[in-house]
Design a protein around this motif. Sequence first.
Motif, PDB file in Angstrom:
ATOM      1  N   ASN A  62       5.238  15.993  12.842  1.00  0.00           N
ATOM      2  CA  ASN A  62       5.786  14.835  12.429  1.00  0.00           C
ATOM      3  C   ASN A  62       5.048  13.678  13.071  1.00  0.00           C
ATOM      4  N   ARG A  63       4.755  12.391  12.331  1.00  0.00           N
ATOM      5  CA  ARG A  63       3.896  11.547  12.780  1.00  0.00           C
ATOM      6  C   ARG A  63       4.304  10.134  12.055  1.00  0.00           C
ATOM      7  N   VAL A  64       4.346   9.052  12.605  1.00  0.00           N
ATOM      8  CA  VAL A  64       4.396   7.728  12.039  1.00  0.00           C
ATOM      9  C   VAL A  64       2.962   7.080  11.853  1.00  0.00           C
ATOM     10  N   VAL A  65       2.695   6.756  10.737  1.00  0.00           N
ATOM     11  CA  VAL A  65       1.492   5.985  10.653  1.00  0.00           C
ATOM     12  C   VAL A  65       1.743   4.442   9.975  1.00  0.00           C
ATOM     13  N   ALA A  66       0.528   3.801   9.911  1.00  0.00           N
ATOM     14  CA  ALA A  66       0.526   2.514   9.043  1.00  0.00           C
ATOM     15  C   ALA A  66       0.801   2.893   7.660  1.00  0.00           C
ATOM     16  N   PHE A  67       1.838   2.064   7.029  1.00  0.00           N
ATOM     17  CA  PHE A  67       1.981   2.056   5.738  1.00  0.00           C
ATOM     18  C   PHE A  67       1.019   1.556   4.666  1.00  0.00           C
ATOM     19  N   LYS A  68       0.724   2.441   3.702  1.00  0.00           N
ATOM     20  CA  LYS A  68      -0.303   2.108   2.649  1.00  0.00           C
ATOM     21  C   LYS A  68       0.358   2.375   1.036  1.00  0.00           C
ATOM     22  N   ALA A  69       0.424   1.516   0.388  1.00  0.00           N
ATOM     23  CA  ALA A  69       1.012   1.456  -1.073  1.00  0.00           C
ATOM     24  C   ALA A  69       1.042   3.087  -1.478  1.00  0.00           C
ATOM     25  N   GLY A  70      -0.057   3.728  -1.250  1.00  0.00           N
ATOM     26  CA  GLY A  70      -0.134   5.189  -1.935  1.00  0.00           C
ATOM     27  C   GLY A  70       1.079   5.988  -1.446  1.00  0.00           C
ATOM     28  N   HIS A  71       1.466   5.432   0.062  1.00  0.00           N
ATOM     29  CA  HIS A  71       2.757   6.385   0.393  1.00  0.00           C
ATOM     30  C   HIS A  71       3.775   6.179  -0.555  1.00  0.00           C
ATOM     31  N   TYR A  72       4.278   4.947  -0.912  1.00  0.00           N
ATOM     32  CA  TYR A  72       5.319   4.742  -2.049  1.00  0.00           C
ATOM     33  C   TYR A  72       4.953   5.429  -3.240  1.00  0.00           C
ATOM     34  N   ASP A  73       3.913   5.485  -3.723  1.00  0.00           N
ATOM     35  CA  ASP A  73       3.484   6.187  -4.800  1.00  0.00           C
ATOM     36  C   ASP A  73       4.049   7.683  -4.816  1.00  0.00           C
ATOM     37  N   GLU A  74       3.541   8.311  -3.589  1.00  0.00           N
ATOM     38  CA  GLU A  74       3.732   9.658  -3.490  1.00  0.00           C
ATOM     39  C   GLU A  74       5.428  10.028  -3.353  1.00  0.00           C
ATOM     40  N   PHE A  88       7.669   8.214  -5.013  1.00  0.00           N
ATOM     41  CA  PHE A  88       8.213   7.652  -6.399  1.00  0.00           C
ATOM     42  C   PHE A  88       7.767   8.776  -7.477  1.00  0.00           C
ATOM     43  N   ALA A  89       6.593   9.426  -7.042  1.00  0.00           N
ATOM     44  CA  ALA A  89       6.152  10.604  -8.073  1.00  0.00           C
ATOM     45  C   ALA A  89       6.572  11.943  -7.803  1.00  0.00           C
ATOM     46  N   GLY A  90       7.401  12.039  -6.535  1.00  0.00           N
ATOM     47  CA  GLY A  90       7.942  13.131  -6.115  1.00  0.00           C
ATOM     48  C   GLY A  90       9.572  13.182  -6.180  1.00  0.00           C
ATOM     49  N   ASP A  91      10.266  13.285  -5.155  1.00  0.00           N
ATOM     50  CA  ASP A  91      11.545  13.363  -5.190  1.00  0.00           C
ATOM     51  C   ASP A  91      12.037  12.257  -4.646  1.00  0.00           C
ATOM     52  N   MET A  92      12.119  11.135  -4.914  1.00  0.00           N
ATOM     53  CA  MET A  92      12.589   9.889  -4.547  1.00  0.00           C
ATOM     54  C   MET A  92      14.094  10.115  -4.235  1.00  0.00           C
ATOM     55  N   ASN A  93      14.699   9.374  -3.172  1.00  0.00           N
ATOM     56  CA  ASN A  93      16.086   9.300  -3.034  1.00  0.00           C
ATOM     57  C   ASN A  93      16.522   8.200  -3.482  1.00  0.00           C
ATOM     58  N   VAL A 115       5.220  12.506   2.754  1.00  0.00           N
ATOM     59  CA  VAL A 115       5.477  11.305   3.018  1.00  0.00           C
ATOM     60  C   VAL A 115       7.265  11.644   2.931  1.00  0.00           C
ATOM     61  N   ILE A 116       7.877  11.181   4.202  1.00  0.00           N
ATOM     62  CA  ILE A 116       9.380  11.238   3.947  1.00  0.00           C
ATOM     63  C   ILE A 116      10.177   9.991   4.044  1.00  0.00           C
ATOM     64  N   ALA A 117       9.261   8.821   4.375  1.00  0.00           N
ATOM     65  CA  ALA A 117      10.190   7.611   4.424  1.00  0.00           C
ATOM     66  C   ALA A 117       9.132   6.164   4.749  1.00  0.00           C
ATOM     67  N   VAL A 118       9.238   5.242   4.032  1.00  0.00           N
ATOM     68  CA  VAL A 118       8.494   4.217   4.292  1.00  0.00           C
ATOM     69  C   VAL A 118       9.220   2.881   4.791  1.00  0.00           C
TER      70      VAL A 118
END
Length: 148
Positions: free
Chosen positions: A3-15, A17-22, A54-57
């Motif tokens: 597990n790790r926390v990294v700087a947010f990039k817009a592509g993280h949201y895309d992952e 959204f394209a997968g299993d968004m809550n 990506v688990i959460a942004v």
Amino acid sequence: MSNRVVAFKAGHYDEIFAGDMNHEVGETTLIFGSHAPKLEIDGLSHTYISNGHVIAVGGVAPLWPGVGEGWVVCSAKVFDHGVGVARSTRGLLDRMAADHNFHRIQSAVLTGNERLERFAKFLGFQREGLMRQYGTDRKDYAIFARIF
């Protein structure tokens, strides 16, 4: 488990959204994608990754000096990582408030979702009121705020 926390990039949201968004957070989250690039703010937006997924942004968008709007988008996998995500988020909020001189961070939470309200309260937020038909889905949201 890695597990790790990294700087947010817009592509993280895309992952997410394209997968299993809550979708428990409400339909309003679906319009978030068009704003994601604007939220790539150094030190104010983060991504929680587990085993390469990506688990959460989330983060804080400054509104004006001292006040920010908290935001979060999660995958359905967040329920498998709830404690880790919650503890990381609480620590990040404390650090963001100190580093960026926030005296108030607020966030809209879909009403009727006890899990989301418990999460906000765990982070130290208090419910301040009801925003009727606030979302693009015309659902009611509660405004929560944390004062530092």
